[in-house]
Design a protein around this motif. Sequence first.
Motif, PDB file in Angstrom:
ATOM      1  N   ASN A 130       0.826  -1.209   0.000  1.00 48.19           N
ATOM      2  CA  ASN A 130       0.000   0.000   0.000  1.00 48.19           C
ATOM      3  C   ASN A 130       0.858   1.255   0.000  1.00 48.19           C
ATOM      4  OD1 ASN A 130      -2.691  -0.812  -0.175  1.00 48.19           O
ATOM      5  ND2 ASN A 130      -2.716  -1.393   1.971  1.00 48.19           N
ATOM      6  N   PHE A 131       1.969   1.242   0.733  1.00 49.21           N
ATOM      7  CA  PHE A 131       2.837   2.417   0.786  1.00 49.21           C
ATOM      8  C   PHE A 131       3.520   2.660  -0.562  1.00 49.21           C
ATOM      9  CE2 PHE A 131       7.079   4.217   1.475  1.00 49.21           C
ATOM     10  CZ  PHE A 131       6.711   5.458   1.971  1.00 49.21           C
ATOM     11  N   ILE A 132       4.157   1.607  -1.090  1.00 51.44           N
ATOM     12  CA  ILE A 132       4.909   1.770  -2.336  1.00 51.44           C
ATOM     13  C   ILE A 132       3.985   2.064  -3.510  1.00 51.44           C
ATOM     14  CG2 ILE A 132       6.322   0.556  -4.044  1.00 51.44           C
ATOM     15  CD1 ILE A 132       7.678  -0.879  -1.722  1.00 51.44           C
ATOM     16  N   PHE A 133       3.004   1.212  -3.717  1.00 51.79           N
ATOM     17  CA  PHE A 133       2.149   1.372  -4.882  1.00 51.79           C
ATOM     18  C   PHE A 133       1.128   2.486  -4.717  1.00 51.79           C
ATOM     19  CE2 PHE A 133       3.917  -2.828  -5.464  1.00 51.79           C
ATOM     20  CZ  PHE A 133       4.299  -2.772  -6.792  1.00 51.79           C
ATOM     21  N   GLY A 134       0.804   2.817  -3.479  1.00 59.11           N
ATOM     22  CA  GLY A 134      -0.108   3.932  -3.242  1.00 59.11           C
ATOM     23  C   GLY A 134       0.541   5.259  -3.563  1.00 59.11           C
ATOM     24  N   VAL A 181       3.265   5.691  -5.518  1.00 59.47           N
ATOM     25  CA  VAL A 181       3.757   5.752  -6.889  1.00 59.47           C
ATOM     26  C   VAL A 181       2.624   5.719  -7.912  1.00 59.47           C
ATOM     27  CG1 VAL A 181       5.173   4.552  -8.605  1.00 59.47           C
ATOM     28  CG2 VAL A 181       5.947   4.694  -6.251  1.00 59.47           C
ATOM     29  N   LEU A 182       1.726   4.761  -7.773  1.00 57.19           N
ATOM     30  CA  LEU A 182       0.706   4.552  -8.796  1.00 57.19           C
ATOM     31  C   LEU A 182      -0.706   4.948  -8.372  1.00 57.19           C
ATOM     32  CD1 LEU A 182       1.900   1.040 -10.015  1.00 57.19           C
ATOM     33  CD2 LEU A 182       2.338   3.239 -11.089  1.00 57.19           C
ATOM     34  N   GLY A 183      -0.879   5.270  -7.119  1.00 59.50           N
ATOM     35  CA  GLY A 183      -2.212   5.617  -6.643  1.00 59.50           C
ATOM     36  C   GLY A 183      -3.111   4.405  -6.434  1.00 59.50           C
ATOM     37  N   LEU A 184      -2.507   3.213  -6.294  1.00 58.90           N
ATOM     38  CA  LEU A 184      -3.276   1.988  -6.065  1.00 58.90           C
ATOM     39  C   LEU A 184      -3.296   1.682  -4.575  1.00 58.90           C
ATOM     40  CD1 LEU A 184      -1.725  -0.252  -8.846  1.00 58.90           C
ATOM     41  CD2 LEU A 184      -3.889   0.971  -8.941  1.00 58.90           C
ATOM     42  N   TYR A 185      -4.465   1.494  -4.023  1.00 61.56           N
ATOM     43  CA  TYR A 185      -4.602   1.167  -2.610  1.00 61.56           C
ATOM     44  C   TYR A 185      -5.470  -0.072  -2.461  1.00 61.56           C
ATOM     45  CZ  TYR A 185      -2.708   5.769  -1.698  1.00 61.56           C
ATOM     46  OH  TYR A 185      -1.890   6.859  -1.660  1.00 61.56           O
ATOM     47  N   LEU A 214      -4.287  -9.879  -1.939  1.00 65.80           N
ATOM     48  CA  LEU A 214      -3.332  -9.749  -3.032  1.00 65.80           C
ATOM     49  C   LEU A 214      -2.177  -8.826  -2.639  1.00 65.80           C
ATOM     50  CD1 LEU A 214      -2.615 -10.440  -5.950  1.00 65.80           C
ATOM     51  CD2 LEU A 214      -3.948  -8.458  -6.652  1.00 65.80           C
ATOM     52  N   ALA A 215      -2.495  -7.721  -1.990  1.00 65.86           N
ATOM     53  CA  ALA A 215      -1.459  -6.787  -1.543  1.00 65.86           C
ATOM     54  C   ALA A 215      -0.527  -7.469  -0.543  1.00 65.86           C
ATOM     55  CB  ALA A 215      -2.094  -5.550  -0.914  1.00 65.86           C
ATOM     56  N   GLY A 216      -1.089  -8.235   0.386  1.00 66.66           N
ATOM     57  CA  GLY A 216      -0.274  -8.960   1.360  1.00 66.66           C
ATOM     58  C   GLY A 216       0.613  -9.989   0.700  1.00 66.66           C
ATOM     59  N   PHE A 217       0.080 -10.689  -0.281  1.00 67.71           N
ATOM     60  CA  PHE A 217       0.848 -11.700  -1.015  1.00 67.71           C
ATOM     61  C   PHE A 217       2.020 -11.063  -1.755  1.00 67.71           C
ATOM     62  CE2 PHE A 217       1.519 -13.792  -5.147  1.00 67.71           C
ATOM     63  CZ  PHE A 217       2.061 -14.983  -4.710  1.00 67.71           C
TER      64      PHE A 217
END
Length: 84
Positions: A42-46, A48-52, A64-67
């Motif tokens: 969540n930190f990295i992709f949130g 950089v890409l706005g994905l949460y 999926l995020a945990g995996f």
Amino acid sequence: MGWLAAIIVGGIAGWLAEQFMKSNMGLLANILLGIVGAVLFNFIFGSVLGLYAAGASFSFAYLLAGFVGACILIAIARAVRGRA
């Protein structure tokens, strides 16, 4: 996500990452990897890409995020240790 749900989903995500990456860890390590992995994802992709992948209850996105995050953490641990 509630604490109990985070522990359950984190454990499942960590276990899946453990199987996928062919590593050998215990239940507590799986839970921690899954939860920390989801936070990392969540930190990295949130940022950089706005994905949460946040949710109020069990969520496939959180799993999926945990995996993905747990796989990243396992790869980092292997690189630091010097194992491929």
